[in-house]
Design an enzyme around this catalytic site. Structure first.
Site, PDB file in Angstrom:
ATOM      1  N   VAL D  77       0.853  -1.184   0.000  1.00  0.00           N
ATOM      2  CA  VAL D  77       0.000   0.000   0.000  1.00  0.00           C
ATOM      3  C   VAL D  77       0.890   1.235   0.000  1.00  0.00           C
ATOM      4  O   VAL D  77       1.770   1.360   0.861  1.00  0.00           O
ATOM      5  CB  VAL D  77      -0.887   0.001   1.264  1.00  0.00           C
ATOM      6  CG1 VAL D  77      -1.819   1.202   1.269  1.00  0.00           C
ATOM      7  CG2 VAL D  77      -1.681  -1.307   1.374  1.00  0.00           C
ATOM      8  N   CYS D  78       0.681   2.140  -0.919  1.00  0.00           N
ATOM      9  CA  CYS D  78       1.507   3.356  -0.965  1.00  0.00           C
ATOM     10  C   CYS D  78       1.311   4.146   0.320  1.00  0.00           C
ATOM     11  O   CYS D  78       0.202   4.583   0.641  1.00  0.00           O
ATOM     12  CB  CYS D  78       1.136   4.224  -2.160  1.00  0.00           C
ATOM     13  SG  CYS D  78       1.956   5.836  -2.114  1.00  0.00           S
TER      14      CYS D  78
END
Lengths: 125, 96, 130, 130, 125, 96
Positions: D77-78
């Site tokens: 997940v960024c």
């Protein structure tokens, strides 16, 4: 369009999105059902790609989730019987009312404006 | 009079056609957010049926660097004017 | 006049919340009253209590809370839209057997019927969508 | 072949996650390997651990977790996109002085550089956007 | 278009959204900057309403947040110098390259396809 | 050959023009999600420049009730065929 079409009511929900690709259609229908359950006179206008929500023979989504077709069948139970579509939107898609799962009154622009003017609250989805 | 609010540009989305179909002869249309691109001289022709009832929000025009590019037929209002338009209208309808 | 706003866009991803907050300030400055902001569709993400934007960006959750504190504006979040998206207050979290919560007061989880009541009850409802 | 998916749509609001999960199943069935799913933009909302969809709807968070458990697919997940949107794991929550967290393993917060590495490292990167 | 325009590289980021209305442009630029910081040869293509990101004189957003204009000025610092735009998109908006804040090479469709084919990784925003 | 993937319909979004501008002479275009509306006989004309390189995802056509409404020029593939198209392609580009 029948001569006796009534273009006013309490709440108009405009549905502009097709099923599956987004939750707009479902969340718009939920708003309509809730308004009806609260005793309001609710009308629906299917416009743009939203008219595709009315097509017969829709299936479940990619992970098996229900579409909105079953919800449309419940509208009568909630006394939502003022169903309209934008005739131009349907014609642009090359479809006719014969391929739709419900009887819906096609409207031309002046009547669409009258429909919007005739409701106290207008929600677009 | 109903105030219609549009936040998409005719250069990328066709929702403006549905908004125009829903407008009565006194109704007004306000372009906001990315919708202000519709105020470019190259785009306003999409709205010519409503004549001088086309508005655009100044703050969004400025944010997009379009302040000097806006067509002369568009009435530019600031956010205070936006509120005034909603006060004058019977109701508002948002198109997106 | 009595206003309500319907916010349907996620914060940061769309301008909807920013536009709504700007509009809220302007309507209050003109002497109107803002009864309620109702969050629906991706707008419910505005209630995420853990939001941690970079310091040089507006903190939208805080801006909504300030609106509540300074003007008594109710912040109502559609419960059905919120649960699907992982936005639960303490009560819903315990009802669903989850530890922790992601929504806290002054945001309130409420039914969609509130939106209809509001829309028919206030003088103007303005929608901000993505 | 070695695949990675980039998911940019919020669950429930857009079909992106559903389409990506369907595609994941099909590519695995053809004997390919799915190295990683990277979540960016509103796709980061797929990692919301508190998601509580109605029982007759697919539970997307659980579906991602199963992909990880059964096929070793990483769920990245960024972190910049996640923090703005209120998605914090325990470490980030404590770093930002917040109680509670909204992301947990097997979802991992990671830098955007991972997306570039993946995109250049695998045989095919397929994007699912809203 | 200059004769020496180089249409290949490692990563191509296609920017199709204007500033402010959504975070697509900013998140796309972030991806480009990170790729460049990781030593990749990065190209940008502005297409559709994304060409509006290049307009001179943009201001802050509704709550005072910075736009992307400052980020564009940083591209050279990150050695991102392969900047292209879709000439048709710009022409449709009635704009010319004179009103842009950066020197960007306009491309016609065959070159756009060559640009996409010439990069190992293509990300659209 | 590059596989381009489009999830918007030409009846509501103009992104298809950018996708077509990015396609080389061997590239293929796959319509998915709401993009499958582009396979309607009334819409396929927007894609005529790419001839028989237009595909649509069967599962999404079925979900939308468009199974019997699809234009004959469109090659219909199921999700297994979608994966096969990505295997055959050098890379994929998504348009939305």
């Amino acid at each position: 369009m029948q001569a006796e079409t009534v273009l006013d009511g309490d709440v108009l929900v405009i549905l502009r999105h097709p099923p599956h690709g987004s939750s707009w259609l479902r969340e718009g229908l939920d708003a309509a059902l809730v308004a009806a359950a609260f005793g309001q006179a609710v009308s629906l206008l299917f416009q743009g790609d939203g008219v595709l929500a009315l097509l017969q023979g829709q299936g479940p989504g990619p992970l098996g989730q229900k579409g909105t077709s079953a919800t449309l069948d419940m509208l009568a139970m909630y006394d939502i019987e003022s169903l309209f579509l934008d005739a131009t939107s349907l014609a642009r898609l090359g479809l006719s009312t014969d391929s739709l799962q419900l009887p819906v009154s096609p409207l031309e622009p002046p009547s669409i404006a009258a429909l919007i003017a005739g409701h106290r609250l207008v929600l677009t989805f | 009079m109903i105030l219609h609010i549009l936040n998409r540009s005719p250069s990328s989305s066709l929702v403006y056609r549905d908004a125009l179909a829903g407008m009565g002869p006194e109704d007004r249309l306000l372009l906001v957010e990315d919708g202000v691109h519709g105020a470019l001289p190259s785009q306003v022709r999409h709205f010519e049926v409503i004549g001088d009832r086309l508005f655009a929000l100044r703050e969004d025009l400025v944010a997009h660097g379009l302040d000097g590019h806006c067509d002369a037929s568009v009435q530019v209002v600031d956010v205070d004017g936006f509120v005034a338009l909603t006060e004058e209208a019977d109701k508002t309808v948002s198109w997106f | 006049m009595r206003y309500a706003l319907l916010v349907q866009g996620a914060p940061y991803s769309s301008q909807a919340s920013h536009s709504a907050l700007r509009f809220a300030a302007a309507l209050l400055a003109r002497g109107n009253r803002l009864e309620c902001v109702f969050f629906y569709h991706d707008g419910v993400y505005n209630a995420a209590r853990l939001a941690a934007p970079p310091q040089d960006e507006p903190h939208l959750v805080d801006a909504w809370v300030r609106l509540n504190e300074e003007h008594g504006t109710q912040l109502q979040v559609c419960i059905a839209a919120a649960l699907r998206r992982g936005l639960l207050d303490e009560r819903e979290a315990s009802r669903h057997g989850k530890s922790g919560h992601s929504v806290e007061p002054p945001f309130e989880l409420t039914g969609l019927g509130q939106l209809i009541d509001l829309g028919l009850g206030v003088d103007r409802l303005v929608t901000f969508a993505p």
